[in-house]
Design a protein around this motif. Sequence first.
Motif, PDB file in Angstrom:
ATOM      1  N   ARG A 158      14.021  -4.052   7.310  1.00 18.59           N
ATOM      2  CA  ARG A 158      14.687  -5.047   6.288  1.00 18.59           C
ATOM      3  C   ARG A 158      13.760  -5.654   5.292  1.00 18.59           C
ATOM      4  N   MET A 159      12.532  -5.928   5.324  1.00 22.23           N
ATOM      5  CA  MET A 159      11.499  -6.254   4.569  1.00 22.23           C
ATOM      6  C   MET A 159      11.571  -5.290   3.360  1.00 22.23           C
ATOM      7  N   VAL A 160      11.247  -4.063   3.849  1.00 24.31           N
ATOM      8  CA  VAL A 160      11.236  -2.798   2.927  1.00 24.31           C
ATOM      9  C   VAL A 160      12.403  -2.682   2.067  1.00 24.31           C
ATOM     10  N   GLU A 161      13.670  -2.843   2.523  1.00 22.29           N
ATOM     11  CA  GLU A 161      14.854  -2.539   1.817  1.00 22.29           C
ATOM     12  C   GLU A 161      14.969  -3.827   0.660  1.00 22.29           C
ATOM     13  N   ASP A 162      14.754  -4.959   1.125  1.00 22.35           N
ATOM     14  CA  ASP A 162      14.760  -5.909   0.264  1.00 22.35           C
ATOM     15  C   ASP A 162      13.680  -5.864  -0.955  1.00 22.35           C
ATOM     16  N   ALA A 163      12.457  -5.493  -0.463  1.00 23.03           N
ATOM     17  CA  ALA A 163      11.411  -5.301  -1.651  1.00 23.03           C
ATOM     18  C   ALA A 163      11.916  -4.100  -2.528  1.00 23.03           C
ATOM     19  N   ARG A 164      12.558  -3.155  -2.179  1.00 22.42           N
ATOM     20  CA  ARG A 164      12.952  -2.235  -3.200  1.00 22.42           C
ATOM     21  C   ARG A 164      14.052  -2.786  -4.128  1.00 22.42           C
ATOM     22  N   LYS A 165      14.793  -3.434  -3.540  1.00 20.59           N
ATOM     23  CA  LYS A 165      16.172  -4.001  -4.107  1.00 20.59           C
ATOM     24  C   LYS A 165      15.601  -5.053  -5.264  1.00 20.59           C
ATOM     25  N   ASP A 166      14.712  -5.670  -4.884  1.00 22.25           N
ATOM     26  CA  ASP A 166      13.971  -6.613  -5.946  1.00 22.25           C
ATOM     27  C   ASP A 166      12.953  -6.345  -6.659  1.00 22.25           C
ATOM     28  N   GLY A 167      12.415  -5.049  -6.412  1.00 21.58           N
ATOM     29  CA  GLY A 167      11.354  -4.470  -7.165  1.00 21.58           C
ATOM     30  C   GLY A 167      10.079  -5.314  -6.919  1.00 21.58           C
ATOM     31  N   VAL A 168       9.897  -5.556  -5.516  1.00 16.08           N
ATOM     32  CA  VAL A 168       8.601  -6.090  -5.079  1.00 16.08           C
ATOM     33  C   VAL A 168       7.540  -5.332  -4.294  1.00 16.08           C
ATOM     34  N   LYS A 169       6.453  -5.463  -4.511  1.00 13.37           N
ATOM     35  CA  LYS A 169       5.140  -4.624  -3.612  1.00 13.37           C
ATOM     36  C   LYS A 169       4.941  -5.507  -2.402  1.00 13.37           C
ATOM     37  N   ILE A 170       4.406  -4.857  -1.213  1.00 10.54           N
ATOM     38  CA  ILE A 170       4.231  -5.450   0.030  1.00 10.54           C
ATOM     39  C   ILE A 170       2.465  -5.421   0.211  1.00 10.54           C
ATOM     40  N   VAL A 171       1.999  -6.521   0.422  1.00 15.89           N
ATOM     41  CA  VAL A 171       0.617  -6.265   0.851  1.00 15.89           C
ATOM     42  C   VAL A 171       0.564  -6.461   2.248  1.00 15.89           C
ATOM     43  N   PRO A 172       0.240  -5.513   3.325  1.00 15.83           N
ATOM     44  CA  PRO A 172       0.270  -5.596   4.592  1.00 15.83           C
ATOM     45  C   PRO A 172      -0.923  -6.261   5.511  1.00 15.83           C
ATOM     46  N   LEU A 173      -0.942  -7.477   5.305  1.00 17.84           N
ATOM     47  CA  LEU A 173      -2.007  -8.165   5.993  1.00 17.84           C
ATOM     48  C   LEU A 173      -2.077  -8.236   7.272  1.00 17.84           C
TER      49      LEU A 173
ATOM     50  N   LYS B   5       1.193  -3.204   8.878  1.00 16.10           N
ATOM     51  CA  LYS B   5       0.199  -2.195   8.215  1.00 16.10           C
ATOM     52  C   LYS B   5       0.533  -0.707   9.355  1.00 16.10           C
ATOM     53  N   SER B   6       0.657  -1.081  10.421  1.00 11.18           N
ATOM     54  CA  SER B   6       0.743   0.278  11.320  1.00 11.18           C
ATOM     55  C   SER B   6       2.183   0.871  11.053  1.00 11.18           C
ATOM     56  N   GLN B   7       3.463   0.016  10.708  1.00 11.82           N
ATOM     57  CA  GLN B   7       4.710   0.586  10.400  1.00 11.82           C
ATOM     58  C   GLN B   7       4.576   1.458   9.172  1.00 11.82           C
ATOM     59  N   PHE B   8       3.815   0.973   8.124  1.00 16.87           N
ATOM     60  CA  PHE B   8       3.670   1.827   7.023  1.00 16.87           C
ATOM     61  C   PHE B   8       2.844   2.953   7.039  1.00 16.87           C
ATOM     62  N   GLY B   9       2.135   3.064   8.174  1.00 13.78           N
ATOM     63  CA  GLY B   9       1.477   4.512   8.813  1.00 13.78           C
ATOM     64  C   GLY B   9       2.314   5.195   9.346  1.00 13.78           C
ATOM     65  N   LYS B  10       3.426   4.580   9.983  1.00 13.26           N
ATOM     66  CA  LYS B  10       4.377   5.565  10.981  1.00 13.26           C
ATOM     67  C   LYS B  10       5.418   5.971  10.074  1.00 13.26           C
ATOM     68  N   PHE B  11       5.925   5.198   8.881  1.00 13.86           N
ATOM     69  CA  PHE B  11       6.917   5.768   8.125  1.00 13.86           C
ATOM     70  C   PHE B  11       6.618   5.602   6.650  1.00 13.86           C
ATOM     71  N   PRO B  12       5.703   6.998   6.403  1.00 11.99           N
ATOM     72  CA  PRO B  12       5.425   7.071   5.127  1.00 11.99           C
ATOM     73  C   PRO B  12       6.391   6.934   3.953  1.00 11.99           C
ATOM     74  N   GLU B  13       7.738   7.129   4.118  1.00 13.77           N
ATOM     75  CA  GLU B  13       8.628   7.026   3.248  1.00 13.77           C
ATOM     76  C   GLU B  13       9.054   5.522   2.640  1.00 13.77           C
ATOM     77  N   THR B  14       8.420   4.666   3.408  1.00 12.14           N
ATOM     78  CA  THR B  14       8.400   3.289   2.863  1.00 12.14           C
ATOM     79  C   THR B  14       7.170   3.024   2.096  1.00 12.14           C
ATOM     80  N   ARG B  15       6.383   3.623   1.949  1.00  8.74           N
ATOM     81  CA  ARG B  15       4.946   3.553   1.230  1.00  8.74           C
ATOM     82  C   ARG B  15       5.214   3.291  -0.436  1.00  8.74           C
ATOM     83  N   ASP B  16       6.514   3.413  -0.678  1.00 10.49           N
ATOM     84  CA  ASP B  16       6.693   3.095  -2.286  1.00 10.49           C
ATOM     85  C   ASP B  16       6.562   1.836  -2.667  1.00 10.49           C
ATOM     86  N   VAL B  17       6.687   0.812  -1.526  1.00  9.52           N
ATOM     87  CA  VAL B  17       6.573  -0.358  -1.753  1.00  9.52           C
ATOM     88  C   VAL B  17       5.289  -1.069  -1.249  1.00  9.52           C
ATOM     89  N   LEU B  18       4.408  -0.256  -1.255  1.00  9.11           N
ATOM     90  CA  LEU B  18       2.872  -0.631  -0.907  1.00  9.11           C
ATOM     91  C   LEU B  18       2.142  -1.153  -2.350  1.00  9.11           C
TER      92      LEU B  18
END
Length: 93
Positions: free
Chosen positions: A60-75, A80-93
């Motif tokens: 949900r956070m990734v979906e909203d980030a895409r919609k709002d043009g926001v990047k996510i810093v995974p502290l 961080k592990s989810q970005f590793g498991k789902f490479p298709e979400t890395r466009d918002v990194l």
Amino acid sequence: MKIDLEKSVTKGRYFTLIEGASGESELTFSIASEHMIIADHTDVPEDLKGQGVGKALFLRMVEDARKDGVKIVPLCPFVKSQFGKFPETRDVL
């Protein structure tokens, strides 16, 4: 699963309360700028771990980030592990 968003000027959180669970699940973030958030903590009650609740909050956070043009810093280590498991979400990194 219904996931809600609470947001202030500096912080926000995605959360859900599943009937019968021992508590609320949440993914919190800090707002660094108009185009960047810092995912800082994920908490899922023990009785819900391994059932995809944290993943749903993350997606949900990734979906909203895409919609709002926001990047996510995974502290948060979980985020961080989810970005590793789902490479298709890395466009918002």
